[in-house]
Design a protein around this motif. Structure first.
Motif, PDB file in Angstrom:
ATOM      1  N   UNK A 232       0.823  -1.210   0.000  1.00 21.71           N
ATOM      2  CA  UNK A 232       0.000   0.000   0.000  1.00 21.71           C
ATOM      3  C   UNK A 232       0.858   1.261   0.000  1.00 21.71           C
ATOM      4  N   UNK A 233       1.906   1.287   0.826  1.00 19.84           N
ATOM      5  CA  UNK A 233       2.736   2.487   0.866  1.00 19.84           C
ATOM      6  C   UNK A 233       3.474   2.699  -0.451  1.00 19.84           C
ATOM      7  N   UNK A 234       3.945   1.604  -1.067  1.00 18.99           N
ATOM      8  CA  UNK A 234       4.617   1.722  -2.358  1.00 18.99           C
ATOM      9  C   UNK A 234       3.680   2.306  -3.409  1.00 18.99           C
ATOM     10  N   UNK A 235       2.482   1.761  -3.490  1.00 25.07           N
ATOM     11  CA  UNK A 235       1.510   2.263  -4.456  1.00 25.07           C
ATOM     12  C   UNK A 235       1.187   3.733  -4.192  1.00 25.07           C
ATOM     13  N   UNK A 236       0.986   4.081  -2.937  1.00 21.94           N
ATOM     14  CA  UNK A 236       0.628   5.464  -2.608  1.00 21.94           C
ATOM     15  C   UNK A 236       1.742   6.436  -2.977  1.00 21.94           C
ATOM     16  N   UNK A 237       2.981   6.052  -2.713  1.00 17.81           N
ATOM     17  CA  UNK A 237       4.092   6.923  -3.102  1.00 17.81           C
ATOM     18  C   UNK A 237       4.196   7.030  -4.625  1.00 17.81           C
ATOM     19  N   UNK A 238       3.995   5.927  -5.324  1.00 16.73           N
ATOM     20  CA  UNK A 238       4.051   5.963  -6.789  1.00 16.73           C
ATOM     21  C   UNK A 238       2.983   6.895  -7.361  1.00 16.73           C
ATOM     22  N   UNK A 239       1.762   6.772  -6.869  1.00  7.55           N
ATOM     23  CA  UNK A 239       0.680   7.631  -7.355  1.00  7.55           C
ATOM     24  C   UNK A 239       0.987   9.097  -7.059  1.00  7.55           C
ATOM     25  N   UNK A 240       1.426   9.369  -5.847  1.00  8.03           N
ATOM     26  CA  UNK A 240       1.737  10.750  -5.490  1.00  8.03           C
ATOM     27  C   UNK A 240       2.857  11.332  -6.331  1.00  8.03           C
ATOM     28  N   UNK A 241       3.924  10.563  -6.523  1.00  7.53           N
ATOM     29  CA  UNK A 241       5.058  11.049  -7.313  1.00  7.53           C
ATOM     30  C   UNK A 241       4.651  11.257  -8.765  1.00  7.53           C
ATOM     31  N   UNK A 242       3.925  10.310  -9.340  1.00 10.39           N
ATOM     32  CA  UNK A 242       3.433  10.503 -10.704  1.00 10.39           C
ATOM     33  C   UNK A 242       2.593  11.766 -10.820  1.00 10.39           C
ATOM     34  N   UNK A 243       1.728  11.982  -9.832  1.00  8.38           N
ATOM     35  CA  UNK A 243       0.846  13.139  -9.887  1.00  8.38           C
ATOM     36  C   UNK A 243       1.633  14.452  -9.827  1.00  8.38           C
ATOM     37  N   UNK A 244       2.625  14.500  -8.947  1.00 14.08           N
ATOM     38  CA  UNK A 244       3.446  15.702  -8.852  1.00 14.08           C
ATOM     39  C   UNK A 244       4.199  15.969 -10.150  1.00 14.08           C
ATOM     40  N   UNK A 245       4.834  14.935 -10.700  1.00  7.33           N
ATOM     41  CA  UNK A 245       5.614  15.124 -11.927  1.00  7.33           C
ATOM     42  C   UNK A 245       4.708  15.498 -13.087  1.00  7.33           C
ATOM     43  N   UNK A 246       3.536  14.868 -13.169  1.00  5.42           N
ATOM     44  CA  UNK A 246       2.591  15.242 -14.221  1.00  5.42           C
ATOM     45  C   UNK A 246       2.169  16.706 -14.053  1.00  5.42           C
ATOM     46  N   UNK A 247       1.831  17.102 -12.833  1.00  2.06           N
ATOM     47  CA  UNK A 247       1.383  18.482 -12.594  1.00  2.06           C
ATOM     48  C   UNK A 247       2.479  19.481 -12.937  1.00  2.06           C
TER      49      UNK A 247
END
Length: 250
Positions: A232-247
């Motif tokens: 869960x923590x791995x997935x959450x960090x991946x989603x957050x990092x992707x979102x930041x880089x996309x933004x």
């Protein structure tokens, strides 16, 4: 990076969160703009219970600061290392193009807040929604966003969209539970199925990404807890990092 090596790296980062000293930033909303990225949390007001405080501040500031540790170490982004909470109708918000809000069942925007959010997002701002569950919260969020963007619909974001692949390849939407429910059931209220939706402008730019029936922030906050599942923590960090880089890049 090979999957095995990646999970080792993530485990090292997660295990090291507890050893990270206090962040060096100032008080919320009093940040000097000098870094490449600021994780800005939206303060939309309201009240909460004695245990949790106002709903906009759930998991604050631990979730924000733990996420920033991972963001800095895994990407090299020059991110401000502390929390940065700002009222959504504050003039300073325009200096911070990334905005994180959560618990939107409690979102009740004033006219000034709705107008400020509209101006912020149309001017190039980006908003990430998290930790909101079920049909009651969804009805309220739809109503509030219709006041911000009466002309735009909320739509599903397909897994082929670049936000799922800009840094990590995310192939499925995982329901991340709160820390008390990691052994199941993982959902809250009637929010049994997680999904990701968004609001796009006339040019097709994604302005708002909505992570529904999931709690990424709890995974960030509790990632260093010995019994918190790495999945869960791995997935959450991946989603957050992707979102930041996309933004940052769109």
């Amino acid at each position: 990076m090979r999957a095995g090596a990646y999970f080792v790296a993530m485990a090292v980062i997660v295990s090291g969160l507890a050893a990270v000293g206090p962040a060096t930033g100032g008080e919320p909303g009093e940040t000097d703009v000098g870094n490449e990225f600021y994780f800005t949390r939206g303060n939309y007001g309201g009240y909460g219970g004695e245990e949790w405080g106002p709903r906009w501040a759930i998991d604050f500031p631990a979730a924000d600061e733990h996420f920033l540790v991972a963001l800095r170490r895994l990407t090299g982004i020059d991110a401000y290392d502390s929390h940065n909470a700002i009222p959504v109708d504050d003039e300073k918000l325009k200096d911070f193009p990334f905005l994180y809000i959560l618990e939107v069942a409690s979102l009740s925007l004033s006219d000034a807040q709705a107008a400020a959010l509209r101006s912020y997002l149309l001017a190039g701002g980006f908003m990430m929604v998290d930790d909101s569950w079920g049909s009651y919260a969804w009805q309220n969020f739809q109503m509030q966003m219709a006041r911000v963007f009466p002309e735009y619909e909320i739509v599903d974001i397909p897994l082929e969209h670049p936000i799922f692949h800009v840094f990590y390849d995310i192939e499925e939407i995982i329901q991340v539970p709160n820390v008390r429910q990691t052994s199941g059931p993982t959902y809250e209220y009637d929010g049994k199925v997680p999904y990701v939706r968004g609001i796009f402008d006339d040019e097709g730019r994604l302005m708002v990404v909505i992570n529904w029936n999931t709690d990424l922030g709890d995974a960030w906050e509790w990632a260093d807890a010995p019994n918190y599942p790495l999945r869960y923590s791995t997935y959450a960090f991946e989603v957050g990092i992707n979102t930041v880089i996309y933004a940052m890049s769109h």
